[in-house]
Design a protein around this motif. Structure first.
Motif, PDB file in Angstrom:
ATOM      1  N   SER A 233       0.829  -1.200   0.000  1.00 47.30           N
ATOM      2  CA  SER A 233       0.000   0.000   0.000  1.00 47.30           C
ATOM      3  C   SER A 233       0.866   1.254   0.000  1.00 47.30           C
ATOM      4  O   SER A 233       2.065   1.215   0.312  1.00 47.30           O
ATOM      5  CB  SER A 233      -0.912   0.009   1.227  1.00 47.30           C
ATOM      6  OG  SER A 233      -0.138   0.188   2.407  1.00 47.30           O
ATOM      7  N   ARG A 234       0.264   2.356  -0.328  1.00 50.77           N
ATOM      8  CA  ARG A 234       0.987   3.622  -0.296  1.00 50.77           C
ATOM      9  C   ARG A 234       1.523   3.888   1.114  1.00 50.77           C
ATOM     10  O   ARG A 234       2.672   4.285   1.295  1.00 50.77           O
ATOM     11  CB  ARG A 234       0.069   4.760  -0.742  1.00 50.77           C
ATOM     12  CG  ARG A 234      -0.368   4.662  -2.187  1.00 50.77           C
ATOM     13  CD  ARG A 234      -1.544   5.575  -2.499  1.00 50.77           C
ATOM     14  NE  ARG A 234      -1.939   5.494  -3.894  1.00 50.77           N
ATOM     15  CZ  ARG A 234      -2.725   4.543  -4.392  1.00 50.77           C
ATOM     16  NH1 ARG A 234      -3.199   3.587  -3.597  1.00 50.77           N
ATOM     17  NH2 ARG A 234      -3.037   4.535  -5.669  1.00 50.77           N
ATOM     18  N   GLU A 235       0.630   3.663   2.110  1.00 48.61           N
ATOM     19  CA  GLU A 235       1.051   3.886   3.490  1.00 48.61           C
ATOM     20  C   GLU A 235       2.185   2.934   3.871  1.00 48.61           C
ATOM     21  O   GLU A 235       3.136   3.323   4.571  1.00 48.61           O
ATOM     22  CB  GLU A 235      -0.130   3.682   4.442  1.00 48.61           C
ATOM     23  CG  GLU A 235      -1.261   4.684   4.256  1.00 48.61           C
ATOM     24  CD  GLU A 235      -2.314   4.210   3.267  1.00 48.61           C
ATOM     25  OE1 GLU A 235      -3.431   4.740   3.308  1.00 48.61           O
ATOM     26  OE2 GLU A 235      -2.009   3.306   2.450  1.00 48.61           O
ATOM     27  N   GLY A 236       2.085   1.682   3.414  1.00 48.99           N
ATOM     28  CA  GLY A 236       3.123   0.708   3.731  1.00 48.99           C
ATOM     29  C   GLY A 236       4.455   1.048   3.093  1.00 48.99           C
ATOM     30  O   GLY A 236       5.519   0.880   3.705  1.00 48.99           O
ATOM     31  N   PHE A 237       4.414   1.537   1.856  1.00 53.21           N
ATOM     32  CA  PHE A 237       5.640   1.932   1.166  1.00 53.21           C
ATOM     33  C   PHE A 237       6.307   3.089   1.903  1.00 53.21           C
ATOM     34  O   PHE A 237       7.524   3.082   2.133  1.00 53.21           O
ATOM     35  CB  PHE A 237       5.307   2.336  -0.267  1.00 53.21           C
ATOM     36  CG  PHE A 237       6.502   2.712  -1.099  1.00 53.21           C
ATOM     37  CD1 PHE A 237       7.205   1.753  -1.798  1.00 53.21           C
ATOM     38  CD2 PHE A 237       6.923   4.033  -1.185  1.00 53.21           C
ATOM     39  CE1 PHE A 237       8.311   2.100  -2.574  1.00 53.21           C
ATOM     40  CE2 PHE A 237       8.023   4.394  -1.945  1.00 53.21           C
ATOM     41  CZ  PHE A 237       8.719   3.418  -2.636  1.00 53.21           C
ATOM     42  N   ILE A 238       5.511   4.078   2.273  1.00 53.80           N
ATOM     43  CA  ILE A 238       6.048   5.241   2.988  1.00 53.80           C
ATOM     44  C   ILE A 238       6.640   4.816   4.329  1.00 53.80           C
ATOM     45  O   ILE A 238       7.736   5.240   4.715  1.00 53.80           O
ATOM     46  CB  ILE A 238       4.947   6.298   3.185  1.00 53.80           C
ATOM     47  CG1 ILE A 238       4.524   6.870   1.826  1.00 53.80           C
ATOM     48  CG2 ILE A 238       5.416   7.423   4.107  1.00 53.80           C
ATOM     49  CD1 ILE A 238       3.217   7.634   1.857  1.00 53.80           C
ATOM     50  N   ALA A 239       5.916   3.940   5.050  1.00 53.86           N
ATOM     51  CA  ALA A 239       6.402   3.476   6.351  1.00 53.86           C
ATOM     52  C   ALA A 239       7.690   2.675   6.207  1.00 53.86           C
ATOM     53  O   ALA A 239       8.607   2.796   7.030  1.00 53.86           O
ATOM     54  CB  ALA A 239       5.330   2.625   7.032  1.00 53.86           C
ATOM     55  N   ALA A 240       7.783   1.853   5.151  1.00 52.45           N
ATOM     56  CA  ALA A 240       9.002   1.062   4.938  1.00 52.45           C
ATOM     57  C   ALA A 240      10.209   1.973   4.716  1.00 52.45           C
ATOM     58  O   ALA A 240      11.305   1.720   5.245  1.00 52.45           O
ATOM     59  CB  ALA A 240       8.817   0.121   3.749  1.00 52.45           C
ATOM     60  N   TRP A 241      10.008   3.043   3.942  1.00 52.89           N
ATOM     61  CA  TRP A 241      11.101   3.983   3.716  1.00 52.89           C
ATOM     62  C   TRP A 241      11.478   4.714   4.997  1.00 52.89           C
ATOM     63  O   TRP A 241      12.666   4.832   5.328  1.00 52.89           O
ATOM     64  CB  TRP A 241      10.705   4.979   2.629  1.00 52.89           C
ATOM     65  CG  TRP A 241      11.635   6.153   2.524  1.00 52.89           C
ATOM     66  CD1 TRP A 241      11.362   7.455   2.793  1.00 52.89           C
ATOM     67  CD2 TRP A 241      13.014   6.124   2.120  1.00 52.89           C
ATOM     68  NE1 TRP A 241      12.463   8.241   2.590  1.00 52.89           N
ATOM     69  CE2 TRP A 241      13.492   7.450   2.175  1.00 52.89           C
ATOM     70  CE3 TRP A 241      13.877   5.106   1.716  1.00 52.89           C
ATOM     71  CZ2 TRP A 241      14.801   7.783   1.844  1.00 52.89           C
ATOM     72  CZ3 TRP A 241      15.192   5.446   1.387  1.00 52.89           C
ATOM     73  CH2 TRP A 241      15.644   6.758   1.443  1.00 52.89           C
ATOM     74  N   GLN A 242      10.490   5.193   5.717  1.00 55.12           N
ATOM     75  CA  GLN A 242      10.774   5.913   6.952  1.00 55.12           C
ATOM     76  C   GLN A 242      11.463   5.029   7.978  1.00 55.12           C
ATOM     77  O   GLN A 242      12.276   5.505   8.775  1.00 55.12           O
ATOM     78  CB  GLN A 242       9.470   6.489   7.520  1.00 55.12           C
ATOM     79  CG  GLN A 242       8.879   7.606   6.677  1.00 55.12           C
ATOM     80  CD  GLN A 242       7.512   8.048   7.142  1.00 55.12           C
ATOM     81  OE1 GLN A 242       6.819   7.319   7.862  1.00 55.12           O
ATOM     82  NE2 GLN A 242       7.087   9.238   6.724  1.00 55.12           N
ATOM     83  N   ASP A 243      11.175   3.743   7.948  1.00 54.79           N
ATOM     84  CA  ASP A 243      11.752   2.798   8.885  1.00 54.79           C
ATOM     85  C   ASP A 243      13.252   2.601   8.659  1.00 54.79           C
ATOM     86  O   ASP A 243      14.008   2.368   9.605  1.00 54.79           O
ATOM     87  CB  ASP A 243      11.020   1.457   8.770  1.00 54.79           C
ATOM     88  CG  ASP A 243      11.355   0.514   9.905  1.00 54.79           C
ATOM     89  OD1 ASP A 243      11.544   0.976  11.040  1.00 54.79           O
ATOM     90  OD2 ASP A 243      11.433  -0.705   9.661  1.00 54.79           O
ATOM     91  N   VAL A 244      13.673   2.695   7.392  1.00 51.94           N
ATOM     92  CA  VAL A 244      15.075   2.381   7.079  1.00 51.94           C
ATOM     93  C   VAL A 244      15.901   3.604   6.690  1.00 51.94           C
ATOM     94  O   VAL A 244      17.134   3.517   6.623  1.00 51.94           O
ATOM     95  CB  VAL A 244      15.158   1.329   5.944  1.00 51.94           C
ATOM     96  CG1 VAL A 244      14.366   0.081   6.301  1.00 51.94           C
ATOM     97  CG2 VAL A 244      14.655   1.898   4.607  1.00 51.94           C
ATOM     98  N   GLU A 245      15.257   4.723   6.417  1.00 54.42           N
ATOM     99  CA  GLU A 245      15.964   5.869   5.839  1.00 54.42           C
ATOM    100  C   GLU A 245      17.161   6.316   6.667  1.00 54.42           C
ATOM    101  O   GLU A 245      18.270   6.519   6.144  1.00 54.42           O
ATOM    102  CB  GLU A 245      14.993   7.041   5.678  1.00 54.42           C
ATOM    103  CG  GLU A 245      15.656   8.296   5.131  1.00 54.42           C
ATOM    104  CD  GLU A 245      14.736   9.503   5.121  1.00 54.42           C
ATOM    105  OE1 GLU A 245      15.087  10.505   4.477  1.00 54.42           O
ATOM    106  OE2 GLU A 245      13.666   9.438   5.764  1.00 54.42           O
ATOM    107  N   SER A 246      16.983   6.503   7.962  1.00 54.71           N
ATOM    108  CA  SER A 246      18.071   7.039   8.777  1.00 54.71           C
ATOM    109  C   SER A 246      19.251   6.079   8.838  1.00 54.71           C
ATOM    110  O   SER A 246      20.408   6.512   8.880  1.00 54.71           O
ATOM    111  CB  SER A 246      17.571   7.342  10.191  1.00 54.71           C
ATOM    112  OG  SER A 246      17.061   6.181  10.821  1.00 54.71           O
TER     113      SER A 246
END
Length: 585
Positions: A233-246
């Protein structure tokens, strides 16, 4: 998730295997961002208005309501009668109930967005709810696009730096999410994605929540990470990125300080997929390599089952110019003690795979020896296939895909699922249900009739040869016109030589992207293969398809069947699906 899991083990970083020079980056990653609590900018209201306008247009363009709503159309044009809208809302209230979220026209992202926002609970009509859902979707799509663009700026997925260290380092900090579920690892030259999708479908039929990682995508980048048979999902994609970005940024900084590169485009997506699967969580993952095997970013998993589809020459610049060289790269996915399901191979490729299996004490299950397609019959929309595996014979399984190659992909998939499930015979009814649900967008897919337009992602000579055989078997065309484009590094002459015998005319065109071949260069090669009288060059895909349709219909008699084949690249297939309004799942 990742930061909490990492820091929750205590303060002894060295004991946990984290390099000391990464600790400062970890601490910086968890520090609050500057200005995070500051008030919104003065132009926020204007931005909201702009987003609302975009949402209104998206609502109509994407048909979120059944039929056009005149009040919404009036809002877009500025001619809006509030009294009329109030009357319409009052009339609709009688049909609006608390379980409206279950209505077929409301998608998952709309439901999730409305549930997450307290403001959405005040919606009193289908009009308001659909408008709110459209606004949410526009905002989420914009955020997904920004994330994708930021990742695309990195080294592209075909730019290989032969090391797994960067991916391992990020995954180590994340707590090795790739080890949280069992996996099936899929490599090969042709048939990887179709086989991966079949494995996914059958495992799903057995009640498993399956994550699937494939590449490249056809239309939407979210296709690469699939959860329970659908793009994340869009929300899942965004959350996956935010989870690993840092943590990706931290490893990037550390590598650049030492003179190395940042994580590549494909490395970032690999990390995101493994983290998303663990967060979901999935019961099993089906992971397709991006390129090769040994140095592919996905080769950090310890899959119990590996699959190797037919190996041919492709990506020669990076993997080698001979089947033997490429097979050595693909064989890198074979791990100690694994069961390795191997599709039909050339003698050169098979010798390499057998050598690698002996070295690491892996068990090979080879098509033609341990499993095989016993029989196949053409059916409406697919074929009936009988497959013998090490544990059973599965009779008359319907495979909703065309071409003999898909029957062999189905046999490989069934052998892989058997191995994954412990080597026992599978319930035939569940196998039939799972295989019937399998799909492979952009692979011999009909997107239009009269004239028939078929899309296929064949992009190398072996794939083009398979396409030729499947097209001749599955469609009784008397005249075929091709629409072709390719990446600049592909064997254009080899591909066109495979299709020239059954194709009456070809229209070459250009795709977007820096790697795309120039139309003029394609036309020159095509003229050498087809002869100049059978080649047209048209820049835009839509215009190229129109030209192909005119050529197909002009040269056919009243009783003839004409077909248009759009082929040559996954990217071209995606562009054609988007043009035809066919969204892949």
């Amino acid at each position: 998730m990742a930061g909490e899991a990492f820091f929750g083990h205590g303060s002894d970083d060295e004991a946990r295997g984290i390099p000391a020079d990464l600790v400062p980056y970890l601490e910086a990653a968890d520090a609050p961002e500057e200005g995070a609590d500051q008030a919104e900018e003065p132009n926020a209201a204007a931005a909201d208005d702009s987003a609302r306008d975009a949402a209104l247009r998206a609502l109509v363009e994407n048909s979120l309501l059944v039929g056009p709503d005149p009040t919404i159309l009036a809002e877009i044009t500025g001619d809006f009668d509030e009294a009329f809208a109030d009357d319409a809302d009052s009339a609709d209230d009688a049909d609006w109930s608390d379980d409206a979220d279950s209505a077929p026209g409301v998608d998952d992202s709309a439901r999730a967005s409305r549930t997450a926002s307290g403001a959405r609970s005040n919606a009193t009509s289908p009009h308001d709810a659909a408008l709110a859902a459209a606004a949410d979707q526009v905002q989420l799509d914009a955020q997904v696009r920004r994330i994708y663009e930021s990742i695309v700026e990195r080294a592209p997925e075909h730019d290989i730096d032969p090391t797994l260290d960067r991916v391992k380092m990020v995954l180590d900090i994340l707590g090795d999410p790739q080890n949280a579920y069992p996996s099936v690892h899929v490599t090969g030259t042709n048939g990887k994605t179709s086989t991966a999708r079949m494995i996914d479908a059958v495992l799903t039929a057995f009640g498993m929540k399956v994550g699937r990682f494939t590449s490249p995508h056809l239309i939407d980048v979210r296709e690469r990470i699939s959860l329970e048979g659908h793009p994340i999902s869009r929300e899942g994609f965004i959350a996956a990125w935010q989870d690993v970005e840092s943590y990706i940024r931290m490893v990037d900084e550390r590598n650049q300080e030492q003179g190395g590169p940042r994580l590549s485009f494909f490395e970032v997506f690999t990390v995101m997929a493994f983290a998303a699967f663990a967060d979901y969580p999935v019961d099993a993952a089906v992971v397709e390599v991006g390129m090769g095997g040994t140095w592919d970013s996905t080769n950090v998993i310890s899959a119990g089952v590996s699959v190797i589809t037919p190996i041919g020459v492709d990506h020669a610049r990076w993997l080698g110019s001979t089947v033997e060289q490429i097979a050595r790269e693909k064989a890198g996915v074979i791990k100690p003690g694994q069961i390795v399901v191997v599709a039909r191979q050339s003698e050169e490729a098979m010798a390499v795979l057998e050598e690698r299996a002996r070295q690491v004490d892996a068990v090979l299950r080879v098509e033609g020896r341990d499993f095989e397609v016993v029989d196949r019959q053409m059916g409406v929309g697919g074929q009936l296939v009988t497959v013998r595996t090490p544990a059973a014979v599965y009779e008359d399984v319907f495979v909703p895909l065309l071409g003999e190659h898909q029957a062999h992909n189905a046999a490989v998939a069934l052998a892989a699922v058997e191995a994954f499930m412990g080597g026992r015979a599978l319930d035939g009814r569940i196998v039939e249900s799972g295989m019937m649900a399998a799909s492979s967008p952009g692979r011999l897919q009909v997107v239009r009739r009269s004239p028939t337009i078929i899309v296929d992602a064949a992009h190398n000579p072996a794939g083009a040869g398979t396409l030729r055989d499947a097209l001749e078997e599955s469609f009784g065309f008397s005249r075929v016109v091709g629409v072709y484009s390719a990446m600049g590094d592909k064997d254009v002459e080899g591909v066109l030589s495979e299709v020239e015998p059954f194709m009456d005319h070809i229209v070459v065109t250009r795709m977007d992207g820096g790697r795309a071949a120039d139309t003029g260069a394609l036309a020159r090669v095509a003229a050498d293969v087809f002869g100049p009288d059978r080649v047209d060059a048209v820049e835009g895909l839509a215009d190229a398809v129109d030209r192909a349709a005119a050529l197909a219909e002009a040269g056919a008699g009243p009783s003839d069947r004409s077909g248009i084949l759009v082929f040559g690249s996954v990217h071209l297939a995606g562009d054609m699906l988007a043009l035809a309004g066919k969204l892949p799942e």
